[in-house]
Design an enzyme around this catalytic site. Structure first.
Site, PDB file in Angstrom:
ATOM      1  N   ASP A 148      29.578  41.063 -13.770  1.00 21.97           N
ATOM      2  CA  ASP A 148      29.188  39.852 -13.031  1.00 21.97           C
ATOM      3  C   ASP A 148      28.459  38.883 -13.982  1.00 21.97           C
ATOM      4  OD1 ASP A 148      28.394  38.368 -10.488  1.00 21.97           O
ATOM      5  OD2 ASP A 148      26.421  38.962 -11.201  1.00 21.97           O
ATOM      6  N   LYS A 204      33.029  32.431  -9.474  1.00 21.06           N
ATOM      7  CA  LYS A 204      32.870  32.435 -10.935  1.00 21.06           C
ATOM      8  C   LYS A 204      34.213  32.426 -11.648  1.00 21.06           C
ATOM      9  CE  LYS A 204      30.467  36.276 -10.384  1.00 21.06           C
ATOM     10  NZ  LYS A 204      29.900  36.283  -9.053  1.00 21.06           N
ATOM     11  N   GLY A 242      21.608  43.965   0.772  1.00 21.68           N
ATOM     12  CA  GLY A 242      22.605  42.886   0.677  1.00 21.68           C
ATOM     13  C   GLY A 242      22.662  42.216  -0.684  1.00 21.68           C
ATOM     14  N   GLY A 252      22.989  35.110  -1.907  1.00 23.66           N
ATOM     15  CA  GLY A 252      22.621  34.888  -0.504  1.00 23.66           C
ATOM     16  C   GLY A 252      23.481  33.782   0.091  1.00 23.66           C
ATOM     17  N   THR A 268      36.244  31.859  -1.304  1.00 24.99           N
ATOM     18  CA  THR A 268      36.962  33.085  -0.932  1.00 24.99           C
ATOM     19  C   THR A 268      36.451  34.209  -1.825  1.00 24.99           C
ATOM     20  OG1 THR A 268      38.804  32.512  -2.406  1.00 24.99           O
ATOM     21  CG2 THR A 268      38.991  31.838  -0.096  1.00 24.99           C
ATOM     22  N   GLU A 306      27.147  44.010  -4.636  1.00 26.68           N
ATOM     23  CA  GLU A 306      28.512  43.886  -4.131  1.00 26.68           C
ATOM     24  C   GLU A 306      28.861  45.198  -3.426  1.00 26.68           C
ATOM     25  OE1 GLU A 306      30.107  40.905  -4.863  1.00 26.68           O
ATOM     26  OE2 GLU A 306      28.266  40.349  -5.874  1.00 26.68           O
ATOM     27  N   LYS A 366      29.172  34.912 -15.811  1.00 29.01           N
ATOM     28  CA  LYS A 366      28.150  33.848 -15.794  1.00 29.01           C
ATOM     29  C   LYS A 366      27.820  33.394 -17.217  1.00 29.01           C
ATOM     30  CE  LYS A 366      26.373  35.516 -11.391  1.00 29.01           C
ATOM     31  NZ  LYS A 366      25.505  36.490 -10.727  1.00 29.01           N
TER      32      LYS A 366
HETATM   33  N1  HSE Z   1      25.754  40.699  -6.575  1.00 27.74           N
HETATM   34  C1  HSE Z   1      25.212  39.616  -7.351  1.00 27.74           C
HETATM   35  C2  HSE Z   1      23.770  39.945  -7.685  1.00 27.74           C
HETATM   36  C3  HSE Z   1      25.244  38.290  -6.643  1.00 27.74           C
HETATM   37  O1  HSE Z   1      23.325  41.057  -7.415  1.00 27.74           O
HETATM   38  O2  HSE Z   1      23.092  39.112  -8.256  1.00 27.74           O
HETATM   39  C4  HSE Z   1      26.490  37.488  -6.879  1.00 27.74           C
HETATM   40  O3  HSE Z   1      26.747  37.175  -8.208  1.00 27.74           O
END
Ligand code: HSE
Length: 362
Positions: free
Chosen positions: A223, A128, A209, A325, A99, A212, A227
């Site tokens: 992000d 994550k 794509g 992806g 989700t 986000e 990680k």
């Molecule tokens: N939007 C992220 C990126 C992918 O550009 O790597 C998902 O973590």
């Protein structure tokens, strides 16, 4: 031969791609890996929920565009996603959770994972948030209930960073990790090197794509921060919270910085790093770093991601591949399901799945 019944939570790009893999490669998986997959429930914020104990017919769902998909009028369907009821009550072996996750508290993905583990179901998730923010609690919950909690897709989608570190590098001492773990920021830095404007490069990444919908988490490092927490906690055994990870993104990098670096043979990259200190503690940070030509990550360009593990016996081991992806992330879920199957076969988690009484291939 076993069959695993799946509940797909979220039917956006990732779980749709997993459903397509099951349709297209189900027989091959059965022959090569010795198990069959069947989807018995799907929930989705927009489409509602669909439950069929005999197995959902996936092909017509995949032939319908996400905007048009509505489960309400189908047998076993409802306009309400009924996530908690589906996760807790529907008979399924594995919950595939894809989700979304709020980076502040990891919800609603954290609750989805918690409900599934409490109900004694194996979980694979691409989110994550549950891993970065509640990894220890959820691992303990899985152990209490004798089930698996797998999350390869949380870092670099299907590129097997976590499983490689935890399984294939076992026996080595990992002293640190450095990674380019956000395709958008890496793409944007590359476009700045080509002379593009920052805003235009971000917009280009959105059109392609990579980014986000709100690219703030990409360019400001949030992000990557999650990680990095996952690598620190799950690979180096730390117990870091978000506030423990220094986080600076690339929005302050100018074309002048890029040119100055290039003149010195350097390239700016958004690097997430985890370092084992001499006292055994772990430092983690996300920040732009001007890398020299001999750095293992310097040649990683565009939307490609890479993670370099510093080890005692092998030196630096670098894994590179896609970081995002739908198909790539669906493969992460499939790799998690394979790991769950292996755990079952090795008796590492409580017995689950169905022994197939008759096999298709004899
Ligand atoms: N939007 C992220 C990126 C992918 O550009 O790597 C998902 O973590």
């Amino acid at each position: 031969m076993r069959r695993y019944d799946l509940a797909l939570i979220g039917f956006g790009g990732v779980n749709r791609a997993l459903a397509a893999l099951i349709v297209e490669r189900g027989e091959q998986l059965f022959e090569e890996l010795g198990f069959a997959l069947r989807v018995v429930a799907i929930t989705d914020l927009r489409a509602g929920s669909l439950v069929d104990a005999d197995g959902v017919d996936l092909a017509p769902l995949l032939a319908t565009t996400p905007d048009e998909l509505a489960f309400a009028d189908m047998k076993g369907g409802s306009r309400d996603p009924r996530n908690e009821w589906v996760i807790r009550e529907v008979q399924a072996d594995i919950v595939a959770e894809a989700t979304f996750t709020n980076p502040a508290d990891g919800e609603p993905a954290v609750s989805h994972v918690r409900w599934a583990l409490e109900a004694g179901k194996h979980v694979c998730t691409t989110n994550k948030g549950p891993v970065a923010l509640h990894g220890r609690e959820l691992r303990e919950l899985a152990a209490q209930h004798g089930v698996s909690f797998e999350f390869e897709g949380a870092v670099l989608s299907g590129t097997p960073v976590l499983r490689t570190a935890r399984r294939l590098l076992s026996g080595l001492r990992i002293t640190g990790v450095e990674g380019i773990m956000n395709g958008t920021s890496n793409f944007v830095l590359g476009r700045l090197e080509d002379g593009a404007d920052f805003e235009a490069a971000v917009s280009e990444a959105q059109d392609l794509g990579y980014a986000e919908a709100d690219p703030t988490a990409d360019v400001e490092g949030h992000d990557v921060q999650l990680k990095v927490m996952i690598l620190a906690n799950e690979v180096l055994g730390a117990d870091l919270r978000r506030e423990d990870v220094v986080c600076r993104g690339i929005s302050g990098i100018t074309t002048v910085d890029i040119k100055d670096a290039a003149d010195k043979g350097l390239r700016w990259k958004l690097v997430g790093s985890v370092t084992r200190r001499a006292d055994g503690g772990v430092d983690a940070r996300v920040e732009p770093v001007a890398l020299s030509a001999d750095h293992p990550l310097v040649g990683v360009s565009g939307p490609v991601n890479a993670v370099a593990f510093r080890t005692d016996l092998l030196g630096t081991v670098t894994i590179s591949g896609p970081g995002a992806g739908p198909i790539e992330t669906a493969y992460a879920l499939l790799s998690d399901i394979i790991a769950i199957h292996h755990a079952q076969a090795n008796g590492a988690a409580a017995s689950s799945g169905h022994v197939l009484e008759e096999t298709v291939h004899g």
